[in-house]
Design a protein around this motif. Structure first.
Motif, PDB file in Angstrom:
ATOM      1  N   LYS A  42       0.865  -1.121  -0.171  1.00 38.45           N
ATOM      2  CA  LYS A  42      -0.208   0.010  -0.298  1.00 38.45           C
ATOM      3  C   LYS A  42       0.869   1.361   0.182  1.00 38.45           C
ATOM      4  O   LYS A  42       0.378   2.218  -0.376  1.00 38.45           O
ATOM      5  CB  LYS A  42      -1.037  -0.082   1.162  1.00 38.45           C
ATOM      6  CG  LYS A  42      -0.333   0.084   2.452  1.00 38.45           C
ATOM      7  CD  LYS A  42      -1.364  -0.089   3.664  1.00 38.45           C
ATOM      8  CE  LYS A  42      -0.524   0.253   5.071  1.00 38.45           C
ATOM      9  NZ  LYS A  42      -1.564   0.273   6.234  1.00 38.45           N
ATOM     10  N   ARG A  71      -3.981   2.789  -3.855  1.00 42.50           N
ATOM     11  CA  ARG A  71      -5.120   2.036  -4.190  1.00 42.50           C
ATOM     12  C   ARG A  71      -6.253   2.896  -4.519  1.00 42.50           C
ATOM     13  O   ARG A  71      -7.131   2.444  -5.100  1.00 42.50           O
ATOM     14  CB  ARG A  71      -5.478   1.317  -2.838  1.00 42.50           C
ATOM     15  CG  ARG A  71      -4.863   0.272  -2.003  1.00 42.50           C
ATOM     16  CD  ARG A  71      -5.278  -0.356  -1.168  1.00 42.50           C
ATOM     17  NE  ARG A  71      -6.463  -1.253  -1.387  1.00 42.50           N
ATOM     18  CZ  ARG A  71      -6.720  -2.370  -1.951  1.00 42.50           C
ATOM     19  NH1 ARG A  71      -5.650  -2.899  -2.032  1.00 42.50           N
ATOM     20  NH2 ARG A  71      -7.860  -2.750  -1.956  1.00 42.50           N
ATOM     21  N   ASP A  72      -6.265   4.173  -4.252  1.00 45.04           N
ATOM     22  CA  ASP A  72      -7.417   5.165  -4.833  1.00 45.04           C
ATOM     23  C   ASP A  72      -7.234   5.301  -6.283  1.00 45.04           C
ATOM     24  O   ASP A  72      -8.300   5.355  -6.986  1.00 45.04           O
ATOM     25  CB  ASP A  72      -7.205   6.296  -4.023  1.00 45.04           C
ATOM     26  CG  ASP A  72      -7.597   6.371  -2.574  1.00 45.04           C
ATOM     27  OD1 ASP A  72      -8.196   5.497  -1.903  1.00 45.04           O
ATOM     28  OD2 ASP A  72      -7.205   7.141  -1.713  1.00 45.04           O
ATOM     29  N   LYS A  73      -6.100   5.183  -6.695  1.00 43.15           N
ATOM     30  CA  LYS A  73      -5.828   5.412  -7.992  1.00 43.15           C
ATOM     31  C   LYS A  73      -6.457   4.086  -8.906  1.00 43.15           C
ATOM     32  O   LYS A  73      -7.178   4.192  -9.862  1.00 43.15           O
ATOM     33  CB  LYS A  73      -4.494   5.795  -8.433  1.00 43.15           C
ATOM     34  CG  LYS A  73      -3.954   7.016  -7.996  1.00 43.15           C
ATOM     35  CD  LYS A  73      -2.511   7.365  -8.215  1.00 43.15           C
ATOM     36  CE  LYS A  73      -2.044   8.640  -7.888  1.00 43.15           C
ATOM     37  NZ  LYS A  73      -0.622   9.162  -7.997  1.00 43.15           N
ATOM     38  N   ALA A 117      -8.660   2.240  -7.647  1.00 44.02           N
ATOM     39  CA  ALA A 117     -10.242   2.276  -7.447  1.00 44.02           C
ATOM     40  C   ALA A 117     -10.772   2.954  -8.546  1.00 44.02           C
ATOM     41  O   ALA A 117     -11.869   2.657  -9.187  1.00 44.02           O
ATOM     42  CB  ALA A 117     -10.440   2.756  -6.259  1.00 44.02           C
ATOM     43  N   ARG A 118     -10.042   4.210  -8.869  1.00 44.00           N
ATOM     44  CA  ARG A 118     -10.754   4.987 -10.166  1.00 44.00           C
ATOM     45  C   ARG A 118     -10.582   4.396 -11.501  1.00 44.00           C
ATOM     46  O   ARG A 118     -11.494   4.667 -11.952  1.00 44.00           O
ATOM     47  CB  ARG A 118     -10.006   6.458 -10.000  1.00 44.00           C
ATOM     48  CG  ARG A 118     -10.177   7.300  -8.774  1.00 44.00           C
ATOM     49  CD  ARG A 118      -9.767   8.635  -9.319  1.00 44.00           C
ATOM     50  NE  ARG A 118      -8.282   8.777  -9.410  1.00 44.00           N
ATOM     51  CZ  ARG A 118      -7.536   9.136  -8.553  1.00 44.00           C
ATOM     52  NH1 ARG A 118      -7.788   9.211  -7.152  1.00 44.00           N
ATOM     53  NH2 ARG A 118      -6.165   9.300  -8.389  1.00 44.00           N
ATOM     54  N   LEU A 144     -10.723   1.160 -11.771  1.00 42.86           N
ATOM     55  CA  LEU A 144     -11.857   0.173 -11.662  1.00 42.86           C
ATOM     56  C   LEU A 144     -13.268   0.728 -11.893  1.00 42.86           C
ATOM     57  O   LEU A 144     -14.099   0.238 -12.542  1.00 42.86           O
ATOM     58  CB  LEU A 144     -11.604  -0.495 -10.544  1.00 42.86           C
ATOM     59  CG  LEU A 144     -12.918  -1.889 -10.292  1.00 42.86           C
ATOM     60  CD1 LEU A 144     -12.472  -3.021 -11.198  1.00 42.86           C
ATOM     61  CD2 LEU A 144     -12.682  -2.422  -8.660  1.00 42.86           C
ATOM     62  N   GLU A 145     -13.371   2.007 -11.401  1.00 40.10           N
ATOM     63  CA  GLU A 145     -14.409   2.914 -11.723  1.00 40.10           C
ATOM     64  C   GLU A 145     -15.070   3.240 -13.221  1.00 40.10           C
ATOM     65  O   GLU A 145     -16.022   3.603 -13.427  1.00 40.10           O
ATOM     66  CB  GLU A 145     -14.587   3.944 -10.662  1.00 40.10           C
ATOM     67  CG  GLU A 145     -14.921   3.612  -9.196  1.00 40.10           C
ATOM     68  CD  GLU A 145     -14.492   4.873  -8.436  1.00 40.10           C
ATOM     69  OE1 GLU A 145     -14.269   5.981  -8.912  1.00 40.10           O
ATOM     70  OE2 GLU A 145     -14.564   4.597  -7.093  1.00 40.10           O
ATOM     71  N   GLN A 147      -1.049  -6.821  -6.483  1.00 37.94           N
ATOM     72  CA  GLN A 147      -2.440  -6.059  -5.810  1.00 37.94           C
ATOM     73  C   GLN A 147      -3.504  -6.016  -6.760  1.00 37.94           C
ATOM     74  O   GLN A 147      -3.396  -5.802  -8.100  1.00 37.94           O
ATOM     75  CB  GLN A 147      -2.012  -4.405  -5.434  1.00 37.94           C
ATOM     76  CG  GLN A 147      -3.371  -4.040  -4.589  1.00 37.94           C
ATOM     77  CD  GLN A 147      -2.622  -2.562  -4.256  1.00 37.94           C
ATOM     78  OE1 GLN A 147      -1.777  -2.068  -4.356  1.00 37.94           O
ATOM     79  NE2 GLN A 147      -3.785  -1.992  -3.431  1.00 37.94           N
ATOM     80  N   MET A 198      -7.971  -5.628  -7.780  1.00 37.21           N
ATOM     81  CA  MET A 198      -9.478  -5.232  -7.330  1.00 37.21           C
ATOM     82  C   MET A 198     -10.412  -5.717  -8.247  1.00 37.21           C
ATOM     83  O   MET A 198      -9.838  -5.707  -9.485  1.00 37.21           O
ATOM     84  CB  MET A 198      -9.603  -3.677  -7.388  1.00 37.21           C
ATOM     85  CG  MET A 198      -8.760  -3.106  -6.021  1.00 37.21           C
ATOM     86  SD  MET A 198      -8.708  -1.083  -6.330  1.00 37.21           S
ATOM     87  CE  MET A 198      -8.035  -0.833  -4.739  1.00 37.21           C
ATOM     88  N   GLY A 199     -11.648  -5.860  -8.027  1.00 39.22           N
ATOM     89  CA  GLY A 199     -12.590  -6.375  -8.800  1.00 39.22           C
ATOM     90  C   GLY A 199     -12.941  -7.622  -8.879  1.00 39.22           C
ATOM     91  O   GLY A 199     -12.733  -8.237  -7.770  1.00 39.22           O
TER      92      GLY A 199
END
Length: 228
Positions: free
Chosen positions: A119, A124-126, A128-129, A131-132, A149, A151-152
């Motif tokens: 981390k 992780r915020d980037k 997440a964006r 993934l959005e 790492q 996500m999804g």
């Protein structure tokens, strides 16, 4: 010296010759080295090397001397050269570390074990964006076929392994066609897209629906790479 068995994760290319051990960001355990000229071990925690040993016909090498010897031997073309990753739990790591220390094979003092984590390296915020973005199903940062790492929704172990195969095959094709250095890989089916692009010293793989907007995704990838 008896080391915990751990769980075999797989094999990798020579991490010392490529100076890429620090990129094994999530790996905690021992790297078992086997070659025609000898055998050795490296104890590592998220890119930090804690201990090493190597034995060949010249003798037994410990700590930094073992790493130096391994680098010398690794430069020799060896068809039987194999680096096997064995993942440790915290208890197994502590047991192995004690064994290495008692044998005088440590490189870093146990108290120097840092708490470097993924981390701190990957925002992780980037991710997440990314993934959005419309149509994006999963995002995975990978290295040498291992997910660092993710996500999804996906089987990320499989995604990382297959993405690594696709990346290597694409590099060879680009080289064979003499079309320049590989920048990005796109695999498209009737239902989904798979996009692979460099991310810092690692690679990022995106799985999307087929109707995802590639232009927006590539813009998001560029922003991610530039740290925007």
């Amino acid at each position: 010296m008896k080391l915990p068995q751990g769980q075999v994760l797989g094999s990798i290319e020579d991490p010392l010759q490529k100076n890429s051990l620090q990129n094994l960001l999530t790996f905690v355990g021992v790297i078992e080295i086997s070659m025609e000229t000898g055998k050795g071990y490296i104890l590592a925690d998220r890119g930090n090397i804690f201990a090493a040993c190597f034995r060949d016909d010249s003798g037994i090498f410990q700590g930094k001397d073992a790493l130096a010897r391994l680098k010398e031997q690794g430069s020799i073309r060896d068809r039987n050269l194999l680096f096997t990753l064995r993942v440790y739990t915290d208890d197994e790591f502590a047991e192995a570390n004690e064994a290495f220390v008692n044998a005088g094979m440590q490189i870093s003092h146990p108290q120097e074990r840092t708490a470097s984590t993924v981390k701190n390296i990957i925002d992780r915020d980037k991710l997440a964006r990314l993934l959005e973005q419309p149509g994006v199903i999963a995002v995975s940062i990978f290295f040498e076929g291992f997910a660092v790492q993710s996500m999804g929704e996906a089987d990320f172990d499989q995604v990382a392994a297959v993405a690594e195969d696709l990346l290597r095959a694409s590099r060879k094709i680009a080289d064979d066609l003499r079309i320049g250095e590989l920048d990005q890989v796109l695999l498209e089916t009737g239902e989904n897209k798979c996009i692979i692009a460099p991310y810092q010293d690692l690679y990022i793989c995106l799985i999307t629906r087929n109707d995802a907007n590639l232009g927006l995704i590539r813009l998001a990838l560029r922003n991610l790479t530039k740290g925007v």
